[in-house]
Design an enzyme around this catalytic site. Sequence first.
Site, PDB file in Angstrom:
ATOM      1  N   ARG A  53       0.872  -1.137  -0.090  1.00 19.48           N
ATOM      2  CA  ARG A  53      -0.180   0.206  -0.174  1.00 19.48           C
ATOM      3  C   ARG A  53       0.921   1.268   0.016  1.00 19.48           C
ATOM      4  O   ARG A  53       0.570   2.248  -0.668  1.00 19.48           O
ATOM      5  CB  ARG A  53      -0.810   0.119   1.215  1.00 19.48           C
ATOM      6  CG  ARG A  53      -1.714   1.388   1.341  1.00 19.48           C
ATOM      7  CD  ARG A  53      -2.938   1.195   1.995  1.00 19.48           C
ATOM      8  NE  ARG A  53      -2.809   0.460   3.145  1.00 19.48           N
ATOM      9  CZ  ARG A  53      -2.359   0.621   4.449  1.00 19.48           C
ATOM     10  NH1 ARG A  53      -1.627   1.612   4.697  1.00 19.48           N
ATOM     11  NH2 ARG A  53      -2.310  -0.191   5.203  1.00 19.48           N
ATOM     12  N   TYR A 105     -15.750  17.903 -15.126  1.00 12.06           N
ATOM     13  CA  TYR A 105     -16.204  16.663 -15.118  1.00 12.06           C
ATOM     14  C   TYR A 105     -17.446  16.380 -14.478  1.00 12.06           C
ATOM     15  O   TYR A 105     -17.262  16.782 -13.116  1.00 12.06           O
ATOM     16  CB  TYR A 105     -15.135  15.803 -14.920  1.00 12.06           C
ATOM     17  CG  TYR A 105     -15.375  14.183 -15.086  1.00 12.06           C
ATOM     18  CD1 TYR A 105     -15.815  13.649 -16.164  1.00 12.06           C
ATOM     19  CD2 TYR A 105     -15.408  13.585 -13.957  1.00 12.06           C
ATOM     20  CE1 TYR A 105     -16.116  12.347 -16.172  1.00 12.06           C
ATOM     21  CE2 TYR A 105     -15.668  12.154 -13.833  1.00 12.06           C
ATOM     22  CZ  TYR A 105     -16.043  11.527 -15.042  1.00 12.06           C
ATOM     23  OH  TYR A 105     -16.350  10.422 -15.085  1.00 12.06           O
ATOM     24  N   ASP A 177      -6.923  19.893 -14.035  1.00 12.54           N
ATOM     25  CA  ASP A 177      -7.167  18.583 -14.480  1.00 12.54           C
ATOM     26  C   ASP A 177      -6.948  18.613 -16.043  1.00 12.54           C
ATOM     27  O   ASP A 177      -7.607  19.153 -17.067  1.00 12.54           O
ATOM     28  CB  ASP A 177      -8.654  18.241 -14.411  1.00 12.54           C
ATOM     29  CG  ASP A 177      -9.189  16.847 -14.764  1.00 12.54           C
ATOM     30  OD1 ASP A 177      -8.279  16.273 -15.831  1.00 12.54           O
ATOM     31  OD2 ASP A 177     -10.265  16.369 -14.459  1.00 12.54           O
ATOM     32  N   LYS A 202      -8.073   7.680 -19.211  1.00 12.44           N
ATOM     33  CA  LYS A 202      -8.450   8.308 -20.722  1.00 12.44           C
ATOM     34  C   LYS A 202      -6.999   8.139 -21.465  1.00 12.44           C
ATOM     35  O   LYS A 202      -6.603   7.056 -21.969  1.00 12.44           O
ATOM     36  CB  LYS A 202      -8.885   9.501 -20.616  1.00 12.44           C
ATOM     37  CG  LYS A 202     -10.028   9.655 -19.517  1.00 12.44           C
ATOM     38  CD  LYS A 202     -11.259   8.904 -19.966  1.00 12.44           C
ATOM     39  CE  LYS A 202     -12.199   8.942 -18.738  1.00 12.44           C
ATOM     40  NZ  LYS A 202     -12.559   9.990 -17.959  1.00 12.44           N
TER      41      LYS A 202
HETATM   42  C1  LIG Z   1     -13.053  10.558 -16.496  1.00 11.60           C
HETATM   43  C2  LIG Z   1     -12.569  11.789 -15.967  1.00 11.60           C
HETATM   44  C3  LIG Z   1     -12.472  11.984 -14.491  1.00 11.60           C
HETATM   45  C4  LIG Z   1     -12.616  10.901 -13.758  1.00 11.60           C
HETATM   46  O1  LIG Z   1     -11.560   9.725 -13.981  1.00 11.60           O
HETATM   47  P1  LIG Z   1     -11.918   8.259 -13.309  1.00 11.60           P
HETATM   48  O2  LIG Z   1     -10.989   7.675 -13.950  1.00 11.60           O
HETATM   49  O3  LIG Z   1     -13.380   8.007 -14.422  1.00 11.60           O
HETATM   50  O4  LIG Z   1     -12.320   8.267 -11.937  1.00 11.60           O
HETATM   51  C5  LIG Z   1     -11.922  13.298 -14.311  1.00 11.60           C
HETATM   52  N1  LIG Z   1     -12.032  14.538 -15.057  1.00 11.60           N
HETATM   53  C6  LIG Z   1     -12.067  14.295 -16.380  1.00 11.60           C
HETATM   54  C7  LIG Z   1     -11.681  15.276 -17.237  1.00 11.60           C
HETATM   55  C8  LIG Z   1     -12.253  12.958 -17.036  1.00 11.60           C
HETATM   56  O5  LIG Z   1     -12.562  12.844 -18.244  1.00 11.60           O
END
Ligand SMILES: *Cc1c(COP(=O)(O)O)cnc(C)c1O
Length: 387
Positions: A53, A105, A177, A202
């Site tokens: 962990r 998001y 982000d 992504k």
């Molecule tokens: C998908 C996404 C998230 C969340 O991420 P997860 O891996 O699904 O928890 C946050 N910000 C953006 C811009 C996203 O496309």
Amino acid sequence: MFNENKERGFSTLSVHAGVEPDPSTGAIMTPVYLTSTYVQEGIGQHKGYEYSRSSNPTRDALEAAFAALEGAQHGLAFASGLAAVDAVLMTLKPGDEVIAGDDLYGGTRRLFTTHYAPLGIHFHFVDTQDPANVASALNDRTRLVWLETPTNPLLRISDIAAIADLLKDHPAKLAVDNTFATPALQRPLAEGADIVMHSVTKYLGGHSDVVMGALMCKDAETDAALRTLQNNVGAIPGPMDCFLVLRGIKTLGIRVRQHCANGRAVAEWLNAHPKVDRVYWPGFADFPNHAVAARQMRDFGGMISFTLQDDSLAASRKVCESTQVFALAESLGGVESLIEHPALMTHASVPAEQRAALGINDSLIRISCGIEDAEDLIADLAQALDA
Ligand SMILES: *Cc1c(COP(=O)(O)O)cnc(C)c1O
């Protein structure tokens, strides 16, 4: 070891970032250390690993790769993008204030409003396309500014450097982000941000086979606070997922180049199509804040949204359900092209009046251009629009 301080191209960085040959065998690929614990020679005498962990060699290599990609000093891996967002929010205390974009998001906004707001953290959701809106929400209780650029699904652009400048003599941290842009196109830390977050699910993973999140930061103090939370909470990815993302990152540079080329070809084609009304793609010269995008991004990415002349739900549903190369699915950033209907799918949890205020109407369709041949993507959209 690959020297990250030397200026090299992004594809070279993608292939080599964080990865060294395995010291015991010379294996060029990082081994998958499927182990929860590590044998100690005597009490407290170990090789730097005690329990997985806290740290694991496969995850360590991935965290080094994350840091290198964003030009950061520190990288941290989390079990999902939202677990990474959560770690940043957990550093706040009741009474602290957050300024966040109003087109975030959906899951990020849901975490803020349904979990952290009731704990006494106050959120100001503002249109960050204009830094003045951030300036007017800023006060001496502000501890975090949370930014997405480009946003999802309207590809809105905010000026990272201008907002970082507002916070220069302020204790608030700027978190960006960077999921949509990827470090191949945009480096928020170089623009003045303190923390970069990714949904690794992504583009960084890139193959639609892993759910993971990342945080990258410059200063040791922020890293220590986040690393403590990573260990105290334990929202960590397993070593197999870390290996898959290490493999995915090797092609990030070349993949993003193809995503961008396809995005440009498809956006320009859609823009000229008689059945299409508006195309949201920051590469158009008349797109809001295009000049900011052109300065802070190397290219404009493979994400596009568009509306139809026929603004009925039936018409946009028909297009989404008629493609053959584009798969109808949520998510984005994988090698395969995806199509989705934000109002009915990814943004269904956003209240209807807020969707309307943002411009996410029933006619809006979002596509993630993969790395297939552009001609095939265009032919597929052509037949879907004629269906
Ligand atoms: C998908 C996404 C998230 C969340 O991420 P997860 O891996 O699904 O928890 C946050 N910000 C953006 C811009 C996203 O496309």
